[in-house]
Design a protein around this motif. Structure first.
Motif, PDB file in Angstrom:
ATOM      1  N   ASN A 294       0.827  -1.207   0.000  1.00 37.54           N
ATOM      2  CA  ASN A 294       0.000   0.000   0.000  1.00 37.54           C
ATOM      3  C   ASN A 294       0.860   1.256   0.000  1.00 37.54           C
ATOM      4  O   ASN A 294       0.584   2.216  -0.732  1.00 37.54           O
ATOM      5  CB  ASN A 294      -0.917  -0.001   1.227  1.00 37.54           C
ATOM      6  CG  ASN A 294      -2.024  -1.044   1.108  1.00 37.54           C
ATOM      7  OD1 ASN A 294      -2.385  -1.450   0.005  1.00 37.54           O
ATOM      8  ND2 ASN A 294      -2.554  -1.469   2.231  1.00 37.54           N
ATOM      9  N   LEU A 295       1.929   1.262   0.813  1.00 41.16           N
ATOM     10  CA  LEU A 295       2.802   2.440   0.885  1.00 41.16           C
ATOM     11  C   LEU A 295       3.488   2.706  -0.450  1.00 41.16           C
ATOM     12  O   LEU A 295       3.573   3.855  -0.908  1.00 41.16           O
ATOM     13  CB  LEU A 295       3.849   2.235   1.991  1.00 41.16           C
ATOM     14  CG  LEU A 295       3.306   2.015   3.413  1.00 41.16           C
ATOM     15  CD1 LEU A 295       4.451   1.718   4.374  1.00 41.16           C
ATOM     16  CD2 LEU A 295       2.521   3.232   3.879  1.00 41.16           C
ATOM     17  N   LEU A 296       3.958   1.628  -1.086  1.00 40.24           N
ATOM     18  CA  LEU A 296       4.670   1.804  -2.353  1.00 40.24           C
ATOM     19  C   LEU A 296       3.738   2.259  -3.470  1.00 40.24           C
ATOM     20  O   LEU A 296       4.136   3.016  -4.357  1.00 40.24           O
ATOM     21  CB  LEU A 296       5.360   0.493  -2.748  1.00 40.24           C
ATOM     22  CG  LEU A 296       6.539   0.090  -1.853  1.00 40.24           C
ATOM     23  CD1 LEU A 296       7.039  -1.297  -2.233  1.00 40.24           C
ATOM     24  CD2 LEU A 296       7.670   1.109  -1.969  1.00 40.24           C
ATOM     25  N   THR A 297       2.499   1.798  -3.441  1.00 40.91           N
ATOM     26  CA  THR A 297       1.538   2.244  -4.459  1.00 40.91           C
ATOM     27  C   THR A 297       1.261   3.736  -4.314  1.00 40.91           C
ATOM     28  O   THR A 297       1.155   4.464  -5.307  1.00 40.91           O
ATOM     29  CB  THR A 297       0.232   1.437  -4.329  1.00 40.91           C
ATOM     30  OG1 THR A 297       0.518   0.041  -4.453  1.00 40.91           O
ATOM     31  CG2 THR A 297      -0.756   1.838  -5.413  1.00 40.91           C
ATOM     32  N   LYS A 335       7.400  -7.930  -4.654  1.00 38.27           N
ATOM     33  CA  LYS A 335       6.823  -8.996  -5.479  1.00 38.27           C
ATOM     34  C   LYS A 335       7.622 -10.285  -5.326  1.00 38.27           C
ATOM     35  O   LYS A 335       7.061 -11.386  -5.335  1.00 38.27           O
ATOM     36  CB  LYS A 335       6.773  -8.560  -6.938  1.00 38.27           C
ATOM     37  CG  LYS A 335       5.697  -7.515  -7.205  1.00 38.27           C
ATOM     38  CD  LYS A 335       5.602  -7.153  -8.671  1.00 38.27           C
ATOM     39  CE  LYS A 335       4.466  -6.139  -8.909  1.00 38.27           C
ATOM     40  NZ  LYS A 335       4.349  -5.752 -10.331  1.00 38.27           N
ATOM     41  N   GLY A 336       8.955 -10.141  -5.179  1.00 33.42           N
ATOM     42  CA  GLY A 336       9.766 -11.326  -4.917  1.00 33.42           C
ATOM     43  C   GLY A 336       9.417 -11.965  -3.593  1.00 33.42           C
ATOM     44  O   GLY A 336       9.356 -13.192  -3.466  1.00 33.42           O
ATOM     45  N   LEU A 625      -5.167  -7.108 -10.159  1.00 31.41           N
ATOM     46  CA  LEU A 625      -3.956  -6.287 -10.252  1.00 31.41           C
ATOM     47  C   LEU A 625      -3.284  -6.315  -8.885  1.00 31.41           C
ATOM     48  O   LEU A 625      -3.869  -5.901  -7.887  1.00 31.41           O
ATOM     49  CB  LEU A 625      -4.293  -4.848 -10.651  1.00 31.41           C
ATOM     50  CG  LEU A 625      -3.096  -3.884 -10.753  1.00 31.41           C
ATOM     51  CD1 LEU A 625      -2.119  -4.351 -11.827  1.00 31.41           C
ATOM     52  CD2 LEU A 625      -3.581  -2.456 -11.038  1.00 31.41           C
ATOM     53  N   ALA A 626      -2.062  -6.824  -8.877  1.00 27.32           N
ATOM     54  CA  ALA A 626      -1.355  -6.961  -7.606  1.00 27.32           C
ATOM     55  C   ALA A 626      -0.732  -5.637  -7.189  1.00 27.32           C
ATOM     56  O   ALA A 626      -0.183  -4.905  -7.999  1.00 27.32           O
ATOM     57  CB  ALA A 626      -0.268  -8.030  -7.734  1.00 27.32           C
ATOM     58  N   LYS A 627      -0.871  -5.331  -5.904  1.00 27.79           N
ATOM     59  CA  LYS A 627      -0.152  -4.203  -5.337  1.00 27.79           C
ATOM     60  C   LYS A 627       1.289  -4.641  -5.087  1.00 27.79           C
ATOM     61  O   LYS A 627       1.526  -5.812  -4.775  1.00 27.79           O
ATOM     62  CB  LYS A 627      -0.782  -3.776  -4.017  1.00 27.79           C
ATOM     63  CG  LYS A 627      -2.229  -3.339  -4.092  1.00 27.79           C
ATOM     64  CD  LYS A 627      -2.722  -3.037  -2.680  1.00 27.79           C
ATOM     65  CE  LYS A 627      -4.202  -2.716  -2.626  1.00 27.79           C
ATOM     66  NZ  LYS A 627      -4.675  -2.506  -1.237  1.00 27.79           N
ATOM     67  N   PRO A 628       2.225  -3.696  -5.185  1.00 27.84           N
ATOM     68  CA  PRO A 628       2.068  -2.288  -5.570  1.00 27.84           C
ATOM     69  C   PRO A 628       2.021  -2.148  -7.094  1.00 27.84           C
ATOM     70  O   PRO A 628       2.487  -3.026  -7.807  1.00 27.84           O
ATOM     71  CB  PRO A 628       3.333  -1.645  -4.993  1.00 27.84           C
ATOM     72  CG  PRO A 628       4.351  -2.737  -5.030  1.00 27.84           C
ATOM     73  CD  PRO A 628       3.605  -4.011  -4.760  1.00 27.84           C
ATOM     74  N   PHE A 629       1.441  -1.049  -7.568  1.00 27.59           N
ATOM     75  CA  PHE A 629       1.348  -0.803  -9.004  1.00 27.59           C
ATOM     76  C   PHE A 629       1.574   0.683  -9.263  1.00 27.59           C
ATOM     77  O   PHE A 629       1.382   1.530  -8.396  1.00 27.59           O
ATOM     78  CB  PHE A 629      -0.010  -1.254  -9.565  1.00 27.59           C
ATOM     79  CG  PHE A 629      -1.191  -0.746  -8.788  1.00 27.59           C
ATOM     80  CD1 PHE A 629      -1.657   0.562  -8.947  1.00 27.59           C
ATOM     81  CD2 PHE A 629      -1.859  -1.580  -7.891  1.00 27.59           C
ATOM     82  CE1 PHE A 629      -2.755   1.024  -8.239  1.00 27.59           C
ATOM     83  CE2 PHE A 629      -2.952  -1.121  -7.174  1.00 27.59           C
ATOM     84  CZ  PHE A 629      -3.401   0.187  -7.346  1.00 27.59           C
ATOM     85  N   THR A 630       1.972   0.969 -10.490  1.00 35.48           N
ATOM     86  CA  THR A 630       2.173   2.355 -10.913  1.00 35.48           C
ATOM     87  C   THR A 630       0.884   2.868 -11.553  1.00 35.48           C
ATOM     88  O   THR A 630      -0.003   2.075 -11.907  1.00 35.48           O
ATOM     89  CB  THR A 630       3.317   2.442 -11.922  1.00 35.48           C
ATOM     90  OG1 THR A 630       2.953   1.714 -13.102  1.00 35.48           O
ATOM     91  CG2 THR A 630       4.611   1.848 -11.347  1.00 35.48           C
ATOM     92  N   PRO A 631       0.745   4.175 -11.715  1.00 30.88           N
ATOM     93  CA  PRO A 631      -0.447   4.697 -12.402  1.00 30.88           C
ATOM     94  C   PRO A 631      -0.631   4.098 -13.784  1.00 30.88           C
ATOM     95  O   PRO A 631      -1.762   3.775 -14.188  1.00 30.88           O
ATOM     96  CB  PRO A 631      -0.175   6.204 -12.460  1.00 30.88           C
ATOM     97  CG  PRO A 631       0.687   6.477 -11.281  1.00 30.88           C
ATOM     98  CD  PRO A 631       1.569   5.283 -11.152  1.00 30.88           C
ATOM     99  N   LEU A 632       0.469   3.929 -14.525  1.00 24.72           N
ATOM    100  CA  LEU A 632       0.366   3.370 -15.870  1.00 24.72           C
ATOM    101  C   LEU A 632      -0.165   1.940 -15.823  1.00 24.72           C
ATOM    102  O   LEU A 632      -1.010   1.552 -16.646  1.00 24.72           O
ATOM    103  CB  LEU A 632       1.738   3.404 -16.546  1.00 24.72           C
ATOM    104  CG  LEU A 632       1.783   2.877 -17.989  1.00 24.72           C
ATOM    105  CD1 LEU A 632       0.862   3.692 -18.887  1.00 24.72           C
ATOM    106  CD2 LEU A 632       3.216   2.895 -18.518  1.00 24.72           C
ATOM    107  N   MET A 633       0.330   1.140 -14.875  1.00 25.92           N
ATOM    108  CA  MET A 633      -0.139  -0.240 -14.743  1.00 25.92           C
ATOM    109  C   MET A 633      -1.634  -0.277 -14.422  1.00 25.92           C
ATOM    110  O   MET A 633      -2.386  -1.102 -14.966  1.00 25.92           O
ATOM    111  CB  MET A 633       0.656  -0.965 -13.653  1.00 25.92           C
ATOM    112  CG  MET A 633       2.119  -1.179 -13.980  1.00 25.92           C
ATOM    113  SD  MET A 633       3.102  -1.667 -12.538  1.00 25.92           S
ATOM    114  CE  MET A 633       2.314  -3.186 -12.077  1.00 25.92           C
TER     115      MET A 633
END
Length: 648
Positions: A294-297, A335-336, A625-633
């Motif tokens: 959540n923080l990274l998103t 993700k790893g 869609l898995a968190k974290p994600f970028t706006p583009l993703m």
């Protein structure tokens, strides 16, 4: 007691018969040796009284004695010979013929009674001794059978009075199985204590001998696991047990024990400990990754929008770009971690592993570089596996990258596929049919300590800053999530081989599928955004509104239903977290689907549970869609779900 009397003289035989019957014995009388032998061949009496001079059989009674003694059970009877000759040489002949005692003739009643008392005791003692010998022989036979059938090797050291129990020259008996466990033939292994202690590995010898010493001195149990070198040079684990025997003075007079090969048991125990450790680390990784997602998103979303607002000419743009790049690197790490913890959703389908390797060949050659030669041997009968191609590709490239780093001066990387079936339980690979991929390099190899930790998150042998330590971690998690496995063998200086096991696919029945026509989307789609994390909810709303979407926002399922009722808008897309307080994302989607049957659903989560996955496999027909994600993703996934370009 039953007594045979063999005597041709009716008076003497009657005299002996009466005396025996008076003492409570059963008597059978034979008048000649031939009739007596006819019975004795099949059945002997505990006591047989026979005359020295008998008709038939050559030398009469003495010859009958010899023939009885030659029977298989002939030593079980007490033989007494009645004779009128009292010369020493004559008595010697009687004893040499196998008789236990003699009866002097002529016989008077008084001396006969006394003599029979002695003979009875001799016969009773003889019978008791023979029974004890038979029982001992039976027990010895049972012991020998137990020794032969046992998995354990046995040893027995007898210590002479006043001798040191630890003297290497102490003679020891070793069972054939003991020598077999260490790879020696019967005549090759010595019979002294030194023979066993020399097989002990130097690093275990002092501990084992100290344990034996404490057993002797303090009478504590002797039970040690130790390593011993076999005749062929291999080192195996054994359990060594022993028990001492002390005399009245407290001196050791004997030590006996057993030896059992526990190499496989130790390997299984180590495997179980490793599995438990990996599960514990996986749970820790999950909890960390869940909070970070959540923080990274939020970081990725705000930094991307801030960069767009500033423009490249703004001096602050580069600093924000560094924040964005750092956030994206952190996303790769989380993700790893999720893959290791088996909480990164997979979308498996039937996959030709050989075809995947063939497609990856150019990429593998580019990854390995010129110094490393790539060789492939692909099995024709490999068959299909059920796996997520992207995840399997990730595993292959990770193993290839590790192999390249292990061969800085160049070498050879061999990829080989084979169809295998595992039958035994309790092994590193569960029973089943697999497509196996062997990845072998000719690099530096790994020592035992490195092998024990190589699958741990963030463990790396590379210099600081050159590796994240998540390559093998991710591979382990991905393969476990696919119900497969990964094994490893390595020796320092001899290279390393990883073997990947993917379950063979069972073709599903062909069922025709129906594809209803897609509903026409509205000009400005309405997105119902449901997210309990406020910071993430704010950034997602801003991203969507900047792209022209109409957004209805809620923090949980109940608020979402109330918000939709207030807005009176048709919901085109439900963008919802999976795990929320109260109502889950899946329950919310089911409630709204009754009102908006054409509504599309996109689930977002950093820890997918709550019903959209089964054992980490995403349910068919669900968008995720898995968190974290970028706006583009996020925007690309929404366009993919809606099947439309972004609103103007």
């Amino acid at each position: 007691m039953h007594v045979f009397v063999v005597n041709h003289d009716a008076t003497i035989s009657r005299q002996i018969e009466q005396a025996l019957q008076e003492r409570g014995h059963t008597v059978t009388v034979f008048r000649d040796t031939d009739s007596a032998w006819g019975v004795c061949e099949n059945r002997l009496a505990p006591l047989i009284v026979l005359d020295r001079e008998m008709p038939g059989m050559g030398t009469g009674g003495l010859d009958l004695c010899r023939r009885i003694r030659r029977l298989p059970n002939g030593d079980q009877s007490v033989l007494v010979v009645a004779t009128a000759q009292r010369e020493p040489q004559e008595l010697a002949k009687i004893l040499d013929a196998g008789a236990n005692d003699y009866l002097a003739k002529p016989i008077d009643q008084a001396s006969l009674a006394l003599r029979l008392m002695v003979i009875e005791r001799v016969a009773a003692d003889h019978q008791a001794r023979k029974q004890a010998e038979a029982q001992l022989a039976e027990r010895r036979e049972a012991f020998d059978l137990a020794v032969q059938g046992s998995r354990d090797g046995l040893w027995d050291a007898k210590v002479a009075a006043g001798e040191r129990w630890y003297d290497p020259k102490t003679p020891v008996w070793y069972s054939p199985r003991f020598k077999e466990l260490l790879g020696f033939e019967e005549q090759e292994f010595g019979d002294v204590l030194r023979s066993m202690t020399l097989c002990l590995m130097p690093e275990d010898r002092d501990r084992v001998m100290d344990g034996l010493r404490r057993h002797i001195e303090r009478q504590v149990p002797f039970d040690e696991d130790c390593r011993m070198r076999t005749k062929l040079g291999s080192v195996r684990w054994f359990n060594l047990r022993g028990q001492a025997v002390w005399n009245a003075k407290g001196e050791v007079v004997r030590i006996a024990g057993s030896l059992r090969d526990i190499t496989e048991r130790r390997a299984l125990e180590a495997q179980a400990r490793q599995t438990q450790k990996m599960e514990a680390v996986g749970r820790l990784a999950d909890s960390i990754a869940h909070d970070l997602n959540n923080l990274l998103t939020v970081i990725a979303g705000h930094s991307a929008m801030l960069m767009e607002d500033l423009g490249r000419n703004d001096p602050r743009w580069a600093g924000v770009d560094q924040i964005r790049a750092a956030g994206e690197r952190a996303m790769v790490l989380t993700k790893g971690l999720l893959a290791f913890g088996q909480h990164q959703p997979i979308q498996p389908h039937e996959l030709d592993l050989n075809a995947l390797l063939t497609r990856l060949t150019p990429k593998l050659k580019g990854l390995l570089g010129e110094p490393v030669q790539l060789a492939m041997a692909l099995a024709d009968d490999l068959g299909l596996v059920k796996a997520d191609p992207a995840r399997v590709e990730q595993v292959i490239l990770s193993l290839a990258a590790n192999a390249r780093d292990a061969m800085p001066q160049g070498g050879k990387l061999s990829l080989r596929t084979a169809r295998v079936r595992v039958e035994e339980t309790g092994q590193a690979v569960p029973p089943g049919s697999y497509a196996a991929l062997s990845v072998r390099d000719t690099g530096c190899g790994m020592d035992a300590d490195t092998q024990a930790r190589c699958f741990e998150p963030f463990f790396t042998t590379k210099p600081f800053g050159e590796g994240q330590g998540l390559g093998l971690t991710t591979a382990y998690g991905v393969l476990t999530q696919h119900h497969g496995a990964i094994t490893m063998s390595s020796e320092p200086g001899q290279g390393t081989e990883f073997t990947v096991y993917l379950p063979s696919a069972v073709p599903p029945p062909i069922v025709p599928s129906l594809h209803p026509p897609a509903a026409e989307p509205s000009a400005s789609p309405t997105v119902l955004l449901v997210e309990d994390e406020e910071a993430l909810r704010i950034v997602a709303q801003r991203i969507l509104e900047q792209q022209g979407y109409s957004v209805v926002v809620a923090s949980d399922g109940a608020e979402a239903i109330r918000a939709v009722e207030r807005s009176r808008k048709r919901v085109d897309l439900l963008l919802t977290d999976v795990v929320m307080p109260g109502m889950s994302g899946l329950e919310l989607a089911q409630r709204l689907a009754a009102v908006y049957p054409a509504m599309k659903v996109l689930y977002i989560s950093g820890y997918p549970e709550g019903g959209i996955t089964h054992h980490g496999v995403l349910d068919k027909g669900l968008a995720f869609l898995a968190k974290p994600f970028t706006p583009l993703m996020l925007l690309e996934k929404i366009r993919d779900v809606l099947g439309t370009p972004a609103p103007a």
